[in-house]
Design a protein around this motif. Structure first.
Motif, PDB file in Angstrom:
ATOM      1  N   GLN A 176     106.291   5.302 124.585  1.00  0.00           N
ATOM      2  CA  GLN A 176     105.581   4.806 123.402  1.00  0.00           C
ATOM      3  C   GLN A 176     104.979   3.430 123.665  1.00  0.00           C
ATOM      4  O   GLN A 176     103.829   3.168 123.293  1.00  0.00           O
ATOM      5  CB  GLN A 176     106.525   4.745 122.195  1.00  0.00           C
ATOM      6  N   ALA A 208     100.534   4.032 116.925  1.00  0.00           N
ATOM      7  CA  ALA A 208     101.131   3.238 117.999  1.00  0.00           C
ATOM      8  C   ALA A 208     101.887   2.045 117.427  1.00  0.00           C
ATOM      9  O   ALA A 208     102.984   1.714 117.889  1.00  0.00           O
ATOM     10  CB  ALA A 208     100.062   2.772 118.981  1.00  0.00           C
ATOM     11  N   MET A 250     102.028   3.808 126.034  1.00  0.00           N
ATOM     12  CA  MET A 250     100.865   4.371 125.340  1.00  0.00           C
ATOM     13  C   MET A 250     100.196   3.317 124.464  1.00  0.00           C
ATOM     14  O   MET A 250      98.968   3.260 124.372  1.00  0.00           O
ATOM     15  CB  MET A 250     101.283   5.587 124.508  1.00  0.00           C
ATOM     16  N   ALA A 251     100.987   2.470 123.834  1.00  0.00           N
ATOM     17  CA  ALA A 251     100.426   1.401 123.003  1.00  0.00           C
ATOM     18  C   ALA A 251      99.626   0.429 123.864  1.00  0.00           C
ATOM     19  O   ALA A 251      98.540  -0.004 123.470  1.00  0.00           O
ATOM     20  CB  ALA A 251     101.536   0.673 122.247  1.00  0.00           C
ATOM     21  N   ASP A 253     105.179   3.147 116.071  1.00  0.00           N
ATOM     22  CA  ASP A 253     106.145   3.372 117.147  1.00  0.00           C
ATOM     23  C   ASP A 253     106.681   2.058 117.699  1.00  0.00           C
ATOM     24  O   ASP A 253     107.885   1.909 117.921  1.00  0.00           O
ATOM     25  CB  ASP A 253     105.504   4.169 118.290  1.00  0.00           C
ATOM     26  N   ILE A 298     111.724   7.671 125.812  1.00  0.00           N
ATOM     27  CA  ILE A 298     110.676   7.853 124.804  1.00  0.00           C
ATOM     28  C   ILE A 298     110.128   6.499 124.367  1.00  0.00           C
ATOM     29  O   ILE A 298     108.910   6.338 124.208  1.00  0.00           O
ATOM     30  CB  ILE A 298     111.203   8.670 123.601  1.00  0.00           C
ATOM     31  N   GLU A 299     111.000   5.516 124.195  1.00  0.00           N
ATOM     32  CA  GLU A 299     110.529   4.172 123.842  1.00  0.00           C
ATOM     33  C   GLU A 299     109.619   3.612 124.925  1.00  0.00           C
ATOM     34  O   GLU A 299     108.580   3.014 124.624  1.00  0.00           O
ATOM     35  CB  GLU A 299     111.714   3.231 123.620  1.00  0.00           C
ATOM     36  N   PRO A 318     113.833   6.552 118.407  1.00  0.00           N
ATOM     37  CA  PRO A 318     112.369   6.438 118.343  1.00  0.00           C
ATOM     38  C   PRO A 318     111.667   7.679 117.800  1.00  0.00           C
ATOM     39  O   PRO A 318     110.506   7.917 118.091  1.00  0.00           O
ATOM     40  CB  PRO A 318     111.990   6.180 119.814  1.00  0.00           C
ATOM     41  N   TRP A 319     112.357   8.470 117.020  1.00  0.00           N
ATOM     42  CA  TRP A 319     111.743   9.623 116.371  1.00  0.00           C
ATOM     43  C   TRP A 319     112.303   9.744 114.974  1.00  0.00           C
ATOM     44  O   TRP A 319     113.348   9.176 114.649  1.00  0.00           O
ATOM     45  CB  TRP A 319     111.978  10.906 117.171  1.00  0.00           C
TER      46      TRP A 319
END
Length: 104
Positions: free
Chosen positions: A42, A77, A45-46, A80, A38-39, A11-12
Motif C-alpha cells: 500500500q 491511497a 503504491m501510494a 490506506d 500488505i502495508e 490494513p484491510w
C-alpha cells in the motif's frame, strides 16, 4: 491473548467496511506478516501514485476526467496510508509510552 490496548489495526476492512484488528503476542505470525506485506504494498503504491499525479498535474492537456480519476485513486491511497499510520502509531505508543504525545 493480548490486552485491548495491544490490538493491531489490520490494513484491510471487514464486512460493512468496519476495521479489523489482530490480537496476538506473536508479531512474526502469519497474519502479522501478511499485514506487514500488505502495508508495504500500500505504501509503495501510494509513492508510485504521487509520481503519476505529478505527471498528470503537469500535463496541460489533462481533462477533468483524468483529474477525477487521479483524485479517486489518491483518496484510496490516502485512506490506506492513514490506516497504516494509525496502526503504526498505535504500535509505537504501546512499545514506547513516551510516544503518545505524537498521537495527540
Amino acid at each position: 491473548m493480548t490486552t485491548p490496548n495491544e490490538l493491531r489495526l489490520l490494513p484491510w476492512s471487514g464486512p460493512d467496511g468496519k476495521p479489523c484488528y489482530l490480537s496476538t503476542d506473536d508479531s512474526g505470525g502469519y497474519v502479522s506478516r501478511l499485514a506487514d506485506n500488505i502495508e508495504a504494498v500500500q505504501l509503495g503504491m501510494a509513492a508510485d501514485l504521487v509520481e503519476q499525479v505529478s505527471a498528470v498535474l503537469g500535463d496541460r492537456d489533462a481533462d477533468s476526467e483524468d483529474l477525477r480519476c487521479m483524485l479517486a485513486e489518491l483518496t484510496g491511497a490516502l485512506r490506506d496510508v492513514l490506516r497504516v499510520a494509525s496502526s503504526r502509531g498505535h504500535i509505537l505508543a504501546v512499545c514506547d509510552p513516551h510516544s503518545t504525545a505524537l498521537l495527540r
